[in-house]
Scaffold this motif. Structure first.
Motif, mmCIF file in Angstrom:
data_model
loop_
_atom_site.group_PDB
_atom_site.id
_atom_site.type_symbol
_atom_site.label_atom_id
_atom_site.label_comp_id
_atom_site.label_asym_id
_atom_site.label_seq_id
_atom_site.Cartn_x
_atom_site.Cartn_y
_atom_site.Cartn_z
ATOM 1 N N THR A 66 41.001 38.315 -45.085
ATOM 2 C CA THR A 66 42.098 37.498 -44.617
ATOM 3 C C THR A 66 42.013 36.113 -45.385
ATOM 4 N N GLY A 67 41.164 35.907 -46.395
ATOM 5 C CA GLY A 67 41.063 34.656 -47.167
ATOM 6 C C GLY A 67 40.479 33.567 -46.239
ATOM 7 N N LYS A 68 39.669 33.790 -45.305
ATOM 8 C CA LYS A 68 38.854 32.809 -44.462
ATOM 9 C C LYS A 68 37.781 32.340 -45.110
ATOM 10 N N TYR A 69 37.267 32.734 -46.223
ATOM 11 C CA TYR A 69 35.898 32.506 -46.859
ATOM 12 C C TYR A 69 36.333 31.305 -47.651
ATOM 13 N N THR A 70 35.825 30.058 -47.484
ATOM 14 C CA THR A 70 36.280 29.018 -48.321
ATOM 15 C C THR A 70 34.596 28.326 -48.822
ATOM 16 N N GLU A 71 34.065 28.803 -48.547
ATOM 17 C CA GLU A 71 32.638 28.216 -49.148
ATOM 18 C C GLU A 71 32.431 28.403 -50.592
ATOM 19 N N ASN A 72 32.593 27.244 -51.296
ATOM 20 C CA ASN A 72 32.513 27.265 -52.805
ATOM 21 C C ASN A 72 31.018 27.250 -53.092
ATOM 22 N N GLY A 73 30.163 28.092 -52.836
ATOM 23 C CA GLY A 73 28.858 28.312 -52.967
ATOM 24 C C GLY A 73 28.101 29.119 -52.440
ATOM 25 N N LYS A 74 27.490 28.794 -51.451
ATOM 26 C CA LYS A 74 26.115 29.984 -50.678
ATOM 27 C C LYS A 74 26.896 30.648 -49.816
ATOM 28 N N PHE A 75 26.933 32.096 -50.264
ATOM 29 C CA PHE A 75 27.502 33.055 -49.544
ATOM 30 C C PHE A 75 26.504 33.367 -48.229
ATOM 31 N N VAL A 76 25.182 33.599 -48.773
ATOM 32 C CA VAL A 76 24.346 33.669 -47.750
ATOM 33 C C VAL A 76 24.277 32.927 -46.441
ATOM 34 N N SER A 77 24.361 31.695 -46.796
ATOM 35 C CA SER A 77 24.361 30.681 -45.950
ATOM 36 C C SER A 77 25.577 30.706 -44.950
ATOM 37 N N TRP A 78 26.858 31.165 -45.286
ATOM 38 C CA TRP A 78 27.909 31.423 -44.585
ATOM 39 C C TRP A 78 27.852 32.595 -43.683
ATOM 40 N N VAL A 79 26.954 33.573 -44.346
ATOM 41 C CA VAL A 79 26.602 34.849 -43.398
ATOM 42 C C VAL A 79 25.841 34.533 -42.313
ATOM 43 N N LEU A 80 24.759 33.928 -42.566
ATOM 44 C CA LEU A 80 23.908 33.478 -41.688
ATOM 45 C C LEU A 80 24.573 32.705 -40.317
ATOM 46 N N ARG A 81 25.449 31.784 -40.854
ATOM 47 C CA ARG A 81 26.125 30.807 -39.772
ATOM 48 C C ARG A 81 26.929 31.925 -38.918
ATOM 49 N N ILE A 82 27.639 33.077 -39.532
ATOM 50 C CA ILE A 82 28.596 33.964 -38.686
ATOM 51 C C ILE A 82 27.487 34.453 -37.743
ATOM 52 N N ALA A 83 26.084 35.037 -38.318
ATOM 53 C CA ALA A 83 25.339 35.909 -37.267
ATOM 54 C C ALA A 83 24.769 35.021 -36.257
ATOM 55 N N HIS A 84 24.545 33.457 -36.579
ATOM 56 C CA HIS A 84 24.079 32.547 -35.664
ATOM 57 C C HIS A 84 25.160 32.567 -34.503
ATOM 58 N N ASN A 85 26.437 32.443 -34.883
ATOM 59 C CA ASN A 85 27.434 32.182 -33.880
ATOM 60 C C ASN A 85 27.636 33.442 -32.798
ATOM 61 N N LEU A 86 27.385 34.752 -33.932
ATOM 62 C CA LEU A 86 27.541 35.849 -32.675
ATOM 63 C C LEU A 86 26.533 36.033 -31.982
ATOM 64 N N ILE A 87 25.211 35.515 -32.343
ATOM 65 C CA ILE A 87 24.085 35.514 -31.453
ATOM 66 C C ILE A 87 24.382 34.424 -30.218
ATOM 67 N N ILE A 88 24.845 33.521 -30.356
ATOM 68 C CA ILE A 88 25.212 32.417 -29.349
ATOM 69 C C ILE A 88 26.171 33.120 -28.401
ATOM 70 N N ASP A 89 27.220 33.817 -29.028
ATOM 71 C CA ASP A 89 28.236 34.486 -28.114
ATOM 72 C C ASP A 89 27.547 35.477 -27.451
ATOM 73 N N HIS A 90 26.809 36.235 -27.741
ATOM 74 C CA HIS A 90 26.053 37.231 -27.294
ATOM 75 C C HIS A 90 25.397 36.684 -25.719
ATOM 76 N N PHE A 91 24.563 35.687 -26.057
ATOM 77 C CA PHE A 91 23.782 35.222 -24.847
ATOM 78 C C PHE A 91 24.618 34.284 -23.998
ATOM 79 N N ARG A 92 25.819 33.650 -24.511
ATOM 80 C CA ARG A 92 26.659 33.318 -23.611
ATOM 81 C C ARG A 92 27.247 34.180 -22.379
ATOM 82 N N LYS A 93 27.699 35.595 -23.210
ATOM 83 C CA LYS A 93 28.213 36.484 -22.385
ATOM 84 C C LYS A 93 27.127 37.360 -21.444
#
Length: 197
Positions: A66-93
């Protein structure tokens, strides 16, 4: 080497966005160990880590499509940030699901003094207890009184207390211990009740 992987990642991202499905497989294969290790270290549960890992890459794929990847650089850092946000969501739920239910109890939990607003009587009793405790503290030897006041009224750590009184941390801890023992003795000797009934 690292900059080569980064530019390689960016190239693979572009290839995937342009329709090359194998590019995402290469990206997942390249970073799966790092991402999974990161997740499992935080959640400390293999099954949960696998679920979050899967959700992470589903979200990565959707975001890329959907074109939401705007990181001009570190793909893996972006993926880790997504993982981190999903972990937070899980613990909140999980936290929301573990709220107290009134239905599992024999009596009405919410019709309890612990959940009611304090009235003027409660405030007066609390002030009286505070005043009584302050008088008891005044009966302690100087060094013990000093450590109680610094810890409980000024909120200092034992390290700060030790520095301000020019003693070791162990001495400060010892003074606190003796202060509490002596306070208990004074309370018992005078048959005082220092709680709200």
């Amino acid at each position: 080497m690292f900059s080569t992987i980064t530019s390689d990642d960016n190239l693979l991202v572009q290839q995937f966005i342009n329709g090359d499905q194998s590019a995402i497989e290469t990206l997942v294969g390249r970073h799966q160990h790092r991402v999974f290790t990161y997740i499992v270290l935080i959640v400390k549960n293999q099954q949960l880590a696998e679920d979050i890992f899967q959700d992470t890459f589903i979200k990565v794929i959707r975001s890329l499509k959907t074109g939401k990847y705007t990181e001009n650089g570190k793909f893996v850092s972006w993926v880790l940030r997504i993982a981190h946000n999903l972990i937070i969501d899980h613990f909140r739920k999980e936290k929301l699901q573990n709220t107290t239910s009134n239905e599992d109890s024999e009596y009405d939990l919410f019709n309890s003094p612990r959940f009611s607003d304090e009235n003027i009587e409660d405030q007066l009793v609390f002030e009286q207890i505070r005043s009584d405790i302050r008088r008891l503290i005044d009966e302690l030897p100087d060094d013990q009184r000093q450590v109680i006041i610094m810890r409980h009224y000024l909120g200092l750590s034992f390290k700060e207390i030790a520095e301000r009184t020019d003693v070791s941390i162990n001495t400060a801890l010892g003074r606190m211990r003796y202060a509490l023992i002596n306070l208990r003795k004074i309370i018992e000797k005078n048959n005082l009740i220092l709680t709200k009934i």
